[in-house]
Design a protein around this motif. Structure first.
Motif, PDB file in Angstrom:
ATOM      1  N   UNK A 120       0.819  -1.212   0.000  1.00 16.23           N
ATOM      2  CA  UNK A 120       0.000   0.000   0.000  1.00 16.23           C
ATOM      3  C   UNK A 120       0.844   1.248   0.000  1.00 16.23           C
ATOM      4  N   UNK A 121       0.184   2.378  -0.020  1.00 16.57           N
ATOM      5  CA  UNK A 121       0.891   3.658   0.007  1.00 16.57           C
ATOM      6  C   UNK A 121       1.494   3.918   1.382  1.00 16.57           C
ATOM      7  N   UNK A 122       2.551   4.692   1.402  1.00 18.69           N
ATOM      8  CA  UNK A 122       3.129   5.084   2.689  1.00 18.69           C
ATOM      9  C   UNK A 122       3.795   6.441   2.559  1.00 18.69           C
ATOM     10  N   UNK A 123       3.824   7.157   3.662  1.00 19.71           N
ATOM     11  CA  UNK A 123       4.472   8.463   3.739  1.00 19.71           C
ATOM     12  C   UNK A 123       5.406   8.437   4.943  1.00 19.71           C
ATOM     13  N   UNK A 124       6.626   8.872   4.737  1.00 15.03           N
ATOM     14  CA  UNK A 124       7.620   8.841   5.804  1.00 15.03           C
ATOM     15  C   UNK A 124       8.077  10.242   6.163  1.00 15.03           C
ATOM     16  N   UNK A 125       7.943  10.572   7.411  1.00 15.81           N
ATOM     17  CA  UNK A 125       8.498  11.808   7.951  1.00 15.81           C
ATOM     18  C   UNK A 125       9.530  11.375   8.984  1.00 15.81           C
ATOM     19  N   UNK A 126      10.777  11.634   8.696  1.00 18.23           N
ATOM     20  CA  UNK A 126      11.848  11.064   9.514  1.00 18.23           C
ATOM     21  C   UNK A 126      11.997  11.741  10.869  1.00 18.23           C
ATOM     22  N   UNK A 127      11.655  13.025  10.951  1.00 17.90           N
ATOM     23  CA  UNK A 127      11.839  13.713  12.233  1.00 17.90           C
ATOM     24  C   UNK A 127      10.530  13.759  13.010  1.00 17.90           C
ATOM     25  N   UNK A 128      10.597  13.346  14.235  1.00 17.85           N
ATOM     26  CA  UNK A 128       9.426  13.460  15.085  1.00 17.85           C
ATOM     27  C   UNK A 128       9.311  14.838  15.701  1.00 17.85           C
ATOM     28  N   UNK A 129      10.466  15.439  15.971  1.00 13.84           N
ATOM     29  CA  UNK A 129      10.498  16.752  16.599  1.00 13.84           C
ATOM     30  C   UNK A 129      11.636  17.572  15.980  1.00 13.84           C
ATOM     31  N   UNK A 130      11.309  18.789  15.605  1.00 12.59           N
ATOM     32  CA  UNK A 130      12.320  19.722  15.117  1.00 12.59           C
ATOM     33  C   UNK A 130      12.234  20.977  15.981  1.00 12.59           C
ATOM     34  N   UNK A 131      13.337  21.343  16.577  1.00 16.91           N
ATOM     35  CA  UNK A 131      13.361  22.555  17.399  1.00 16.91           C
ATOM     36  C   UNK A 131      14.273  23.578  16.745  1.00 16.91           C
ATOM     37  N   UNK A 132      13.806  24.816  16.733  1.00 11.01           N
ATOM     38  CA  UNK A 132      14.532  25.887  16.039  1.00 11.01           C
ATOM     39  C   UNK A 132      14.434  27.180  16.822  1.00 11.01           C
ATOM     40  N   UNK A 133      15.393  28.028  16.589  1.00 10.66           N
ATOM     41  CA  UNK A 133      15.318  29.389  17.093  1.00 10.66           C
ATOM     42  C   UNK A 133      14.648  30.247  16.026  1.00 10.66           C
ATOM     43  N   UNK A 134      13.833  31.145  16.486  1.00 10.30           N
ATOM     44  CA  UNK A 134      13.125  32.062  15.584  1.00 10.30           C
ATOM     45  C   UNK A 134      14.092  32.710  14.597  1.00 10.30           C
ATOM     46  N   UNK A 135      13.695  32.753  13.327  1.00 11.44           N
ATOM     47  CA  UNK A 135      14.530  33.393  12.327  1.00 11.44           C
ATOM     48  C   UNK A 135      15.367  32.425  11.513  1.00 11.44           C
ATOM     49  N   UNK A 136      15.537  31.229  12.023  1.00 10.12           N
ATOM     50  CA  UNK A 136      16.312  30.233  11.289  1.00 10.12           C
ATOM     51  C   UNK A 136      15.438  29.537  10.250  1.00 10.12           C
ATOM     52  N   UNK A 137      16.065  28.959   9.212  1.00  8.36           N
ATOM     53  CA  UNK A 137      15.266  28.279   8.180  1.00  8.36           C
ATOM     54  C   UNK A 137      14.693  26.952   8.676  1.00  8.36           C
ATOM     55  N   UNK A 138      13.562  26.605   8.083  1.00  5.25           N
ATOM     56  CA  UNK A 138      12.857  25.373   8.435  1.00  5.25           C
ATOM     57  C   UNK A 138      12.916  24.415   7.256  1.00  5.25           C
ATOM     58  N   UNK A 139      13.174  23.154   7.560  1.00  6.81           N
ATOM     59  CA  UNK A 139      13.014  22.112   6.552  1.00  6.81           C
ATOM     60  C   UNK A 139      12.487  20.863   7.219  1.00  6.81           C
TER      61      UNK A 139
END
Lengths: 114, 115
Positions: A1-20
């Motif tokens: 069947x179909x599947x979707x993978x998101x490898x990170x469970x939690x991403x923490x960042x400081x305001x102003x930094x780029x997000x991916x």
């Protein structure tokens, strides 16, 4: 069947930094639709972005993503994180316009700090 | 615009009892309605997909006997959780979609607590 993978469970960042936030998928169907949904605390998921077209960048509310069928990826990006971006982000797939149900990834929690 | 309502928003039931939740699409014709469950610490599991004038398709681990669904028209769907137990707790979402469109619109969810 179909599947979707998101490898990170939690991403923490400081305001102003780029997000991916990463998203890869598997499906036997050649023309899937890919979505990013955002879910804030105690709310239902809200559509953030969607794409059907290979190698075309789609943007909304400062976020952007490009569907790359060659690598089966649909990563979510933003150039500068804001505190209000803190939420759960789900990548999801739908096989075709005909098929009604979404296949969701496990979600990535984005936490932005001042 | 397209809106989806769900009610109740939150409900508590005793273990072994049943509860019914409803989903209403406003502003568009919901030719298909997908019911999902978001359990604590888990992603969204598809329970079933209901398409008007077609049989309801249940995913593995979910059955009509446990989660009977009604989709009588293009604006309304309901699902019942029969004999609810602790493992049935979570947020139940309905995602409604208009035929030929790719976007699924979600309701606010019904949060089920089982005591």
């Amino acid at each position: 069947g179909d599947s979707v993978t998101q490898t990170e469970g939690l991403v923490t960042l400081t305001e102003g930094l780029p997000v991916m936030l990463n998203c890869t998928y598997q499906t036997i169907y050649s023309n899937p639709f890919l979505f990013w949904y955002v879910q804030h605390l105690n709310e239902s998921p809200r559509l953030l972005l969607k794409s059907f077209t290979d190698n075309k960048r789609t943007e909304h509310q400062g976020f952007h993503a490009t569907l790359h069928k060659s690598s089966s990826s649909f990563h979510l990006q933003k150039s500068s994180a804001q505190l209000s971006d803190s939420a759960l982000y789900y990548c999801a797939l739908i096989r075709t316009q005909v098929v009604g149900q979404l296949t969701f990834g496990r979600g990535t929690r984005l936490q932005v700090y001042a | 615009g397209a809106l989806v309502y769900q009610y109740p928003r939150r409900t508590i039931c005793k273990s072994g009892t049943s509860m019914r939740m409803e989903c209403q699409a406003v502003g568009f014709q919901a030719t298909s309605v997908a019911w999902y469950r978001q359990s604590p610490q888990k992603t969204f599991e598809l329970i079933a997909l209901s398409t008007v004038n077609s049989a309801i398709k249940y995913e593995q681990n979910f059955t009509q006997e446990k989660f009977p669904i009604s989709h009588p028209n293009l604006s309304f769907s309901s699902m019942t959780v029969l004999n609810a137990y602790l493992e049935d707790r979570g947020l139940y979402l309905c995602g409604a979609r208009m035929g030929g469109q790719d976007t699924q619109y979600f309701g606010p969810g019904t949060r089920l607590l089982v005591l």
